[in-house]
Enzyme design. Structure first.
Site, PDB file in Angstrom:
ATOM      1  N   SER A 124      99.720 -27.085  83.320  1.00 27.02           N
ATOM      2  CA  SER A 124     100.749 -26.147  83.354  1.00 27.02           C
ATOM      3  C   SER A 124     101.501 -25.248  82.281  1.00 27.02           C
ATOM      4  O   SER A 124     101.736 -26.388  81.137  1.00 27.02           O
ATOM      5  CB  SER A 124     101.973 -26.511  84.110  1.00 27.02           C
ATOM      6  N   TYR A 149     108.084 -33.830  86.339  1.00 25.68           N
ATOM      7  CA  TYR A 149     106.512 -33.491  86.942  1.00 25.68           C
ATOM      8  C   TYR A 149     105.833 -32.933  85.494  1.00 25.68           C
ATOM      9  O   TYR A 149     104.768 -32.770  85.133  1.00 25.68           O
ATOM     10  CB  TYR A 149     106.937 -32.495  87.408  1.00 25.68           C
ATOM     11  N   LYS A 153     102.155 -33.602  83.419  1.00 22.61           N
ATOM     12  CA  LYS A 153     101.497 -33.284  82.231  1.00 22.61           C
ATOM     13  C   LYS A 153     101.132 -32.678  81.729  1.00 22.61           C
ATOM     14  O   LYS A 153     100.478 -32.769  80.630  1.00 22.61           O
ATOM     15  CB  LYS A 153     101.789 -31.321  83.119  1.00 22.61           C
TER      16      LYS A 153
END
Ligand code: NAD
Ligand code: UD1
Length: 338
Positions: A124, A149, A153
């Site tokens: 992302s 989150y 990643k």
């Protein structure tokens, strides 16, 4: 060529399965349906006029993964399976680290055992440090994430890079998505968030259809042309096609490579609302509220490397994204559940 798609029943996964089937690939999906509906896979197969193989289960389940790799000759894996709600990751960090890291660790362990070492990972733009200048290049600084989150990643990129550097037989593509929106033009598959949407486009479509009273625009005092946040929105079908390009690249190369999947254009929240209203001739009531913590003013990609090395470029414009998102919403007012 046979592709294993983890998280293939989800929003981006379902669109990618469809593009893979259209491209003549065999598709195998593993998904535990924790954030998706099997109807999506039925519709993908109906649209493609071809079937895929579905294993319902968790990507952290080593026994299941071993069975899949024994039963299927997998040429390349696309790893979408993961949890993705930023706010939820702040309140449930363990669940996010467990799910998002242990899926990757289990998958790479079994791929290694099976001698299958071609992997594409859903990363992302959130891995980029907020202080970078725009547009973001793959070499821009990463890290300093503001939520669990984002860290999952970032850490997964580190894990996969380490594995790839240790064993040159691995071929890994880290795809950094910008803001995927829209739906397949048929309106048969699309984004179906559970509960109140966190992201802008599903909030707009649910407001337009009357499920939400009005959109809250998070801040109009950013240093942007109209004061609202600017993002690089990309049509999910373009994004899905980027994965097909990445499959072809991955099987033909070795080592690890990072690619931005974005359009290179930034649009503000007000651009989005205005274009949506204009294209669809529907009203989206809104109010300006305080900034959302953790948001940045502007974020958009430099997609030059993807065009040069993958031969891929986003083709659809903002009007397409708004039209297709609305078509999906109108045909499925309650998502797949109806
Ligand atoms: P999604 O929630 O629609 O799809 C993810 C799928 O993975 C779901 O079908 C879910 O059931 C499945 N899944 C989750 N954990 C699993 C597990 N342990 N085992 C098996 N299946 C599991 O999300 P999406 O929008 O399609 O995103 C796909 C990937 O792309 C995610 O990794 C996400 O973090 C990443 N990503 C998404 C965006 C975005 O804006 N949608 C942006 C950047 C990156
Ligand atoms: C969010 C995530 C990011 C993730 C990305 C893709 C946060 C802080 N960031 O990015 O980690 O990779 O989604 O899934 O959640 N907006 C409103 N009103 C709304 C919703 C959004 O004004 O109800 C604004 C936001 O302030 C932002 C823009 O719309 O300026 C886009 O927001 P969103 O769709 O949530 O995406 P990002 O914040 O870019």
């Amino acid at each position: 060529m046979r592709i294993l798609v983890t998280g293939g029943a989800g929003y981006i996964g379902s669109h990618t399965c469809l593009e893979l089937l259209h491209g003549g690939y065999d598709v195998v999906v593993v998904d535990n349906l924790c954030n998706s509906n099997p109807v999506a896979l039925e519709r993908v197969q109906a649209l493609a006029g071809k079937s895929l193989t579905f294993y319902q289960g968790d990507v952290r389940d080593l026994a299941l993964l071993r069975r899949i790799f024994q039963e299927q000759e997998i040429d390349c894996v696309i790893h979408f399976a993961g949890l993705k709600a930023v706010g939820e990751s702040v309140s449930q960090p363990w669940r996010y680290y467990d799910n998002n890291l242990n899926t990757t660790l289990a998958l790479t362990k079994v791929m290694e055992e099976a001698g299958r070492k071609n992997l594409i990972f859903s990363s992302s733009a959130t891995v980029y440090t907020a202080s970078n200048t725009m547009p973001l290049q793959e070499t821009s600084q990463t890290g300093g994430c503001t939520n669990p989150y984002g860290w999952t990643k970032f850490m997964t990129e580190q894990i996969l890079s380490g594995i790839s550097h240790a064993d040159p037989a691995w071929s890994v593509c880290l795809l950094r998505y910008f803001n995927p929106i829209g739906a397949h033009e048929s309106g048969q598959i699309g984004e179906d968030p559970r509960g109140i949407p966190n992201n802008l486009m599903p909030y707009i479509t649910q407001t337009a259809i009357g499920r939400r009273e009005r959109l809250s625009i998070f801040g109009d005092d950013y240093d942007t042309p109209d004061g609202t946040g600017v993002r690089d929105y990309i049509h999910v079908v373009d994004l899905a096609k980027g994965h097909v390009a990445a499959v072809n690249y991955t099987v033909a190369h070795q080592g690890v490579e990072v690619f931005n999947l974005g359009t290179g254009k930034g649009y503000s929240v007000l651009d989005m609302v205005n274009t949506f209203q204009q294209v669809n001739q529907v009203s989206v009531p809104y109010q300006i509220v305080a900034r959302r913590p953790g948001d940045i003013a502007t974020c958009y990609a430099d997609p030059e490397k993807s065009e040069r090395m993958l031969g891929w470029k986003a083709e659809k414009d903002l009007a397409d994204m708004c039209r297709d998102a609305w078509n999906w919403q109108c045909k499925n007012p309650q998502g797949y559940q109806a």
